[in-house]
Design a protein around this motif. Structure first.
Motif, short mmCIF file in Angstrom:
data_model
loop_
_atom_site.label_atom_id
_atom_site.label_comp_id
_atom_site.label_asym_id
_atom_site.label_seq_id
_atom_site.Cartn_x
_atom_site.Cartn_y
_atom_site.Cartn_z
N LEU A 40 -19.27 33.06 4.56
CA LEU A 40 -19.76 31.81 5.15
C LEU A 40 -20.78 32.09 6.25
CD1 LEU A 40 -16.40 29.84 5.29
CD2 LEU A 40 -18.33 29.42 3.76
N GLY A 41 -20.55 33.12 7.06
CA GLY A 41 -21.49 33.49 8.11
C GLY A 41 -22.80 34.01 7.55
N ALA A 42 -22.73 34.74 6.44
CA ALA A 42 -23.94 35.26 5.82
C ALA A 42 -24.73 34.14 5.13
CB ALA A 42 -23.59 36.35 4.81
N ALA A 43 -24.03 33.21 4.53
CA ALA A 43 -24.70 32.12 3.80
C ALA A 43 -25.27 31.06 4.72
CB ALA A 43 -23.73 31.49 2.80
N GLY A 44 -24.52 30.68 5.75
CA GLY A 44 -24.94 29.56 6.59
C GLY A 44 -25.27 29.92 8.01
N GLY A 45 -25.11 31.18 8.38
CA GLY A 45 -25.32 31.60 9.77
C GLY A 45 -23.99 31.63 10.51
N VAL A 46 -23.96 32.38 11.59
CA VAL A 46 -22.70 32.56 12.31
C VAL A 46 -22.13 31.26 12.86
CG1 VAL A 46 -23.07 34.99 12.88
CG2 VAL A 46 -23.93 33.24 14.42
N GLY A 47 -22.97 30.30 13.15
CA GLY A 47 -22.49 29.02 13.65
C GLY A 47 -21.73 28.21 12.61
N ARG A 48 -21.92 28.53 11.35
CA ARG A 48 -21.25 27.80 10.27
C ARG A 48 -19.99 28.51 9.78
NH1 ARG A 48 -26.34 25.30 7.94
NH2 ARG A 48 -26.48 23.54 9.36
N SER A 49 -19.68 29.65 10.36
CA SER A 49 -18.45 30.35 9.97
C SER A 49 -17.27 29.71 10.72
CB SER A 49 -18.55 31.83 10.32
OG SER A 49 -18.38 32.03 11.71
N PRO A 50 -16.05 29.94 10.26
CA PRO A 50 -14.89 29.39 10.98
C PRO A 50 -14.80 29.84 12.43
CG PRO A 50 -14.24 30.11 8.79
CD PRO A 50 -15.67 30.56 9.00
N TYR A 51 -15.16 31.09 12.70
CA TYR A 51 -15.11 31.57 14.08
C TYR A 51 -16.21 30.95 14.92
CZ TYR A 51 -12.21 35.14 11.78
OH TYR A 51 -11.27 35.79 11.03
N GLY A 52 -17.35 30.68 14.31
CA GLY A 52 -18.43 29.98 15.00
C GLY A 52 -18.02 28.56 15.36
N TRP A 53 -17.34 27.90 14.42
CA TRP A 53 -16.84 26.54 14.69
C TRP A 53 -15.81 26.58 15.82
CZ3 TRP A 53 -11.89 24.61 14.45
CH2 TRP A 53 -11.78 23.23 14.61
N LEU A 54 -14.91 27.56 15.79
CA LEU A 54 -13.90 27.69 16.85
C LEU A 54 -14.56 27.92 18.21
CD1 LEU A 54 -10.87 27.82 17.50
CD2 LEU A 54 -10.98 30.29 17.01
N PHE A 55 -15.57 28.77 18.23
CA PHE A 55 -16.29 29.02 19.47
C PHE A 55 -16.95 27.74 19.99
CE2 PHE A 55 -20.28 29.95 21.69
CZ PHE A 55 -19.79 30.67 22.76
N ARG A 56 -17.62 27.05 19.09
CA ARG A 56 -18.36 25.84 19.46
C ARG A 56 -17.44 24.73 19.96
NH1 ARG A 56 -20.71 25.99 15.10
NH2 ARG A 56 -19.63 24.33 14.02
N THR A 57 -16.28 24.56 19.34
CA THR A 57 -15.41 23.43 19.67
C THR A 57 -14.38 23.74 20.74
OG1 THR A 57 -13.91 23.96 17.85
CG2 THR A 57 -15.68 22.37 17.40
N ALA A 58 -13.89 24.98 20.80
CA ALA A 58 -12.79 25.29 21.73
C ALA A 58 -13.18 26.19 22.89
CB ALA A 58 -11.64 25.94 20.96
N VAL A 59 -14.12 27.09 22.67
CA VAL A 59 -14.45 28.07 23.72
C VAL A 59 -15.63 27.63 24.57
CG1 VAL A 59 -15.12 30.46 24.16
CG2 VAL A 59 -13.47 29.94 22.35
N ARG A 60 -16.75 27.32 23.95
CA ARG A 60 -17.96 27.00 24.71
C ARG A 60 -17.78 25.83 25.67
NH1 ARG A 60 -23.56 26.76 21.82
NH2 ARG A 60 -22.45 25.20 20.61
N PRO A 61 -17.04 24.76 25.32
CA PRO A 61 -16.85 23.67 26.30
C PRO A 61 -16.13 24.14 27.57
CG PRO A 61 -16.29 22.90 24.11
CD PRO A 61 -16.51 24.39 24.01
N ARG A 62 -15.37 25.22 27.46
CA ARG A 62 -14.62 25.72 28.61
C ARG A 62 -15.39 26.74 29.44
NH1 ARG A 62 -11.34 24.01 24.89
NH2 ARG A 62 -9.28 23.17 25.33
#
Length: 138
Positions: A40-62
């Motif tokens: 998923l990270g290779a196809a859509g970029g790291v932001g579209r991988s599950p870990y990218g989603w987790l970073f964007r929604t749970a980590v970066r806001p904090r």
């Protein structure tokens, strides 16, 4: 559009833990999950991988807004390299030989650890080297 440098490093930290658990348990299922994450990270970029989603929604806001950015292509290439190693590891764990599973997973773990612990992305460096070589050759 450039990406927050902390996102790929967070993904590498999660990947390090996942791959360490794979090496300890020999779980082909967990390695299959990590292979999917790399795909998923290779196809859509790291932001579209599950870990990218987790970073964007749970980590970066904090942790607040980013102050450093990087081009998305090198981390995306690194995900493709991780996909190759995880795929080889999955073949080894599923069909054999066992050493292939251990070696390929160990190599992916080493690369993820370097990124997570030291901010050194081997796949990103490979991308830059390939770019330099293709520009010279072209």
């Amino acid at each position: 559009m450039d990406i927050d440098v902390r996102g790929p490093r967070f993904g590498a930290a999660v990947t390090t833990v996942v791959l360490a658990v794979v090496l300890v348990t020999g779980s082909a299922w967990l390695l299959a999950w990590q292979t999917l994450v790399f795909a998923l990270g290779a196809a859509g970029g790291v932001g579209r991988s599950p870990y990218g989603w987790l970073f964007r929604t749970a980590v970066r806001p904090r942790i607040g807004p980013p102050t450093e950015f990087e081009a998305p292509e090198p981390p995306r290439f690194a995900q493709a390299v991780g996909l190759v190693f995880a795929g080889l590891g999955l073949v080894g764990y599923t069909f054999g030989p066992d050493w292939l599973g251990l070696a390929a997973t160990g190599a992916a773990l080493a690369a993820a650890f370097l990124n997570a612990g030291f901010g050194y992305c081997l796949g990103c460096e490979m991308y830059l080297l390939v770019r330099r070589l293709t520009v010279r050759a072209g």
